[in-house]
Design an enzyme around this catalytic site. Structure first.
Site, PDB file in Angstrom:
ATOM      1  N   ASP A 179      10.418 -20.721  44.282  1.00  0.00           N
ATOM      2  CA  ASP A 179      11.752 -20.721  44.876  1.00  0.00           C
ATOM      3  C   ASP A 179      11.953 -19.300  45.404  1.00  0.00           C
ATOM      4  O   ASP A 179      11.040 -18.469  45.349  1.00  0.00           O
ATOM      5  CB  ASP A 179      12.780 -21.127  43.803  1.00  0.00           C
TER       6      ASP A 179
HETATM    7  C1  GLC Z   1      17.455 -21.161  47.119  1.00  0.00           C
HETATM    8  C2  GLC Z   1      17.364 -22.545  46.520  1.00  0.00           C
HETATM    9  C3  GLC Z   1      16.310 -23.429  47.147  1.00  0.00           C
HETATM   10  C4  GLC Z   1      16.207 -23.113  48.623  1.00  0.00           C
HETATM   11  C5  GLC Z   1      15.672 -21.699  48.736  1.00  0.00           C
HETATM   12  C6  GLC Z   1      15.559 -21.254  50.200  1.00  0.00           C
HETATM   13  O1  GLC Z   1      17.573 -20.195  46.117  1.00  0.00           O
HETATM   14  O2  GLC Z   1      17.208 -22.598  45.096  1.00  0.00           O
HETATM   15  O3  GLC Z   1      16.706 -24.790  46.931  1.00  0.00           O
HETATM   16  O4  GLC Z   1      15.326 -24.024  49.259  1.00  0.00           O
HETATM   17  O5  GLC Z   1      16.450 -20.758  48.030  1.00  0.00           O
HETATM   18  O6  GLC Z   1      16.822 -21.117  50.748  1.00  0.00           O
END
Ligand code: GLC
Length: 755
Positions: A270
């Site tokens: 993430d």
């Molecule tokens: C965020 C979210 C994830 C998302 C990523 C990119 O922290 O947890 O779901 O796809 O960052 O924005």
């Protein structure tokens, strides 16, 4: 002499020619689908490490603006950068760009909770085929979706982006989602793997989950999506699981995900790597997003000192290259930047119609005839909530609100009241909510209407419609006060409107434009009808009006339980519903630094139905404007599982669709199990009055298994099984039975920690 010199010169020239052509050959080596191994061998260590860390080189400009992240280019070898963008309800990036007056709006489709409420994988595939077309035509390679964590507790801030409390419904919906998106030749990312079921302290929280609860509840939906959806990528979650960050948990990312389930794509973090980048790479987390130079430095050092072997490095690089050669950008797809947003908006509207749940409809209050004079109450009737906040938001060209939708549907609004709500500035009206010591603006603070005014409106109009709104969001969990529970102003509004309209022999309809479950038991008696559109996307208000006016017969059913009260939920004593209370010492705060999943497998209906605990609305519940009868079912079983059929007949006066839920009760004895578990489901086509359709269900012996953590094995017991066909988990219409002659077991690795 001359000859020798001549020959030498010839050889020299020849070898030079060979050298140049080899050099030319090497410099001409460009990535193709069929030469990945050759490219891996030709890459320098620096190039290999660079590919494992997201981002773009200094000064490098992506064509697509405002996306979440990228993978890096290696131009020497013809390896392009690729583009990764959010999110589950639609593509998310900047709607405008410098240097052009073209706009780049995307379609705001219904949120995942509403899609799940349709119980219709084909519909989900239709929606995501359209959504995936926007991903392709706007030049993006991977959509960072589906979000699919289990609804462990209704206060999780991101439940609107997720599907259900049940892993089978969640997994089947996610698999349909992936197939639709990827049918466009672009990728998806099944997220957040795994046990990311709260937002409070999400980057550090340690989810402590038994192996059985993991296997049967929190991983089962991911297992289904991997096997039936085949997502190009998986996103590991921020949190830890049983003491190890999931992005560094080899047992999760390699042993279970790849060795057991056969996942052959890439795992990305993430959006935040942890300090131990090396452990992430070794554990099977191929790509670090969004990617930082220090992660490149760490990996380079680890390769140099042998912490990462050449095999491990090449394994991850190979995974990245296998991903890259699938992307439209690698294939040189000429995207138009002009997807058909008009057509997609109609898909969004139809999907919302199919997912909206009719919770109450006393004395056939609905449908209305569509020309009534309507007093439309609630600030959310103007400030309608299409989706939650955070990375899942979509930059849409518009969001239809309830005033527009009701008017366009033919209703006549009480104009004075409508003007009153239009005059309220939603931002000014937002109240500051203290969350974890910081102010977050939560919109939709309801505004009181005097009983005098309501009395006059009750005389002047035919019916009252009250919209209750909630907006949840990434990064913060919900709270009880004025969120899960009605605010005092909302409660008073419902009471006063109900009293005034009932005194006139008129009715009150409540519309719940919410992101997650709220308390309903204490006030639902006031309403004559309750319609639940969740956060239904930019066209959702039209879908609500279509249902109120009877243009559409609602067919949605709940994908999670509405409890009577919050503390009835087993996980509630292990959930941070008071996140402002943070202990000074890190690592010691229950439900913040660590969360004990003490309830184990007893999530949602598995707990409520098994223990006969009263709920306000049960899992799988939803009404229709017509009625359905279920025939005597057939069930044929053998050692591989069973096949069941049931015939559904429309016994009412209007056309409609029915969701049939197939539950199984396993033989007594052995592991303690829920009284019944969802194993399959189906939705009829549109049935005219009197029309029937036979639905067929197939359930394998493996799908019947429960997880025995002492044996680290899935076990299907021998004995007598009951098959229950339900209109909800408590409304069983017919049953059948079969005998499993011999027990079966499927051993798996005990790789997830915590018994
Ligand atoms: C965020 C979210 C994830 C998302 C990523 C990119 O922290 O947890 O779901 O796809 O960052 O924005």
């Amino acid at each position: 002499m001359k000859k020798t010199a001549y020959m030498t010169m010839l050889c020299l020239a020849g070898s030079l020619l060979v050298a140049t052509s080899t050099q030319a050959q090497t410099s001409k080596l460009v990535l193709r689908e069929d030469n990945i191994e050759e490219v891996v061998n030709a890459m320098t260590t620096e190039e290999k490490v660079t590919l494992l860390v997201g981002g773009l080189p200094e000064g490098f400009k992506s064509e697509v603006k405002g996306v979440a992240g990228h993978t890096r280019p290696i131009e020497r070898l013809g390896i392009p950068y690729t583009v990764l963008a959010d999110g589950p309800a639609g593509l998310r990036f900047n709607p405008t760009r410098e240097g052009t007056d073209q706009t780049f709006y995307c379609t705001g489709f219904p949120t995942s909770t509403l899609l799940a409420s349709s119980w219709d994988p084909e519909l989900v595939e239709t929606v995501t085929t359209a959504m995936g077309n926007e991903v392709l035509e706007y030049g993006v390679d991977v959509l960072l979706a589906p979000g699919m964590n289990i609804h462990r507790n209704p206060l999780c801030g991101r439940n609107f982006e997720y599907y259900s409390e049940d892993p089978v419904l969640s997994g089947k919906m996610a698999a349909a989602y992936v197939r639709g998106i990827q049918s466009n030749g672009v990728g998806t990312s099944a997220k957040h793997f795994a046990a990311n079921n709260q937002e409070t302290n999400r980057t550090e929280n340690d989810a402590r989950v038994s192996s059985r609860a993991l296997r049967e509840i929190y991983l089962k939906n991911f297992e289904i999506v991997i096997k039936e959806g085949k997502p190009w990528t998986v996103m590991s979650s921020y949190n830890a699981l049983n003491g190890e960050y999931t992005q560094q948990k080899q047992g999760l990312l390699t042993t279970v995900l790849r060795d057991e389930w056969g996942f052959d794509g890439i795992v990305m973090t993430d959006w935040g790597g942890k300090d131990n980048t090396v452990k992430s790479a070794k554990s099977g987390n191929d790509l670090m997003e969004p990617g930082y130079q220090m992660e490149i430095d760490r990996l380079m050092a680890a390769v140099k000192d042998g912490q990462i072997s050449q095999e491990e490095l090449d394994r991850n690089v190979r995974n990245l290259l296998n991903y890259i050669v699938k992307t439209p950008r690698f294939k040189g797809y000429k995207y138009s930047n002009k997807p058909n947003l008009k057509a997609h908006a109609q898909v969004a509207r139809q999907a919302a119609q199919e997912g909206i749940v009719l919770l109450k409809n006393d004395k056939s209050t609905l449908p209305m005839n569509g020309s009534e004079k309507v007093a439309l109450y609630g600030v959310t009737s103007v400030d309608f909530v299409p989706i939650g906040t955070g990375s899942g938001q979509v930059n849409t060209a518009y969001t239809v609100n309830m005033q527009q939708a009701m008017t366009e549907a033919g209703f006549t609004l009480d104009e004075h009241l409508a003007e009153f709500y239009r005059s309220i500035d939603a931002q000014e009206n937002a109240v500051d909510m203290m969350e974890r010591g910081r102010v977050t603006r939560r919109k939709h603070a309801e505004i009181a209407v005097s009983t005098k005014a309501i009395g006059l409106q009750a005389q002047a109009n035919d019916v009252a419609v009250v919209v209750i709104g909630r907006q949840a969001g990434e990064g913060e969990d919900r709270i009880l006060k004025d969120d899960f529970e009605l605010s005092a102003v909302e409660r008073e509004l419902l009471q006063n409107v109900a009293m005034a309209y009932h005194a006139q022999g008129k009715k009150m309809i409540v519309v719940l434009n919410i992101g997650g479950v709220i308390e309903t038991a204490s006030w639902k008696h006031l309403a004559d009808a309750i319609v639940l559109p969740w956060s239904p996307g930019q066209e959702g208000a039209h879908a609500v009006a279509d249902i109120l006016a009877g243009k559409v017969n609602p067919s949605g059913k709940l994908s999670m339980t509405f409890p009577v009260s919050y503390m009835d939920i087993p996980s509630s004593k292990n959930f941070p519903y008071d996140p402002t209370d943070r202990s000074p010492r890190r690592g010691t705060k229950r439900n913040v630094d660590f969360t004990e999943y003490e309830e184990g497998i007893w999530v949602g209906y598995r707990y409520f139905q098994t223990n006969d605990v009263e709920v306000s609305y049960p899992f799988g519940y939803g009404l229709s404007y017509t009625t359905f009868a279920y025939s005597k079912p057939t069930v044929k079983a053998d050692a591989n599982g069973f096949k069941a059929t049931v015939t559904v007949t429309n016994t009412g006066k209007v056309a409609g669709r029915e969701v049939v839920e197939l539950y199984v009760a396993t033989p007594a004895g052995g592991l303690e199990k829920p009284a019944r578990e969802l194993k399959a489901f189906g939705k009829t086509k549109m049935l005219a009055p009197g029309e029937s359709e036979t639905l067929t269900f197939n359930v394998s012996a493996y799908e019947l298994a429960s997880f025995n953590e002492d044996a680290s094995a899935w076990e299907t017991a021998s004995g007598n099984y009951q098959v229950l066909f339900g209109a909800s988990v408590t409304d069983i219409r017919c049953t059948s039975a079969f005998k499993m002659s011999k027990a079966q077991a499927w051993k798996v690795n005990d790789a997830l920690g915590k018994k």
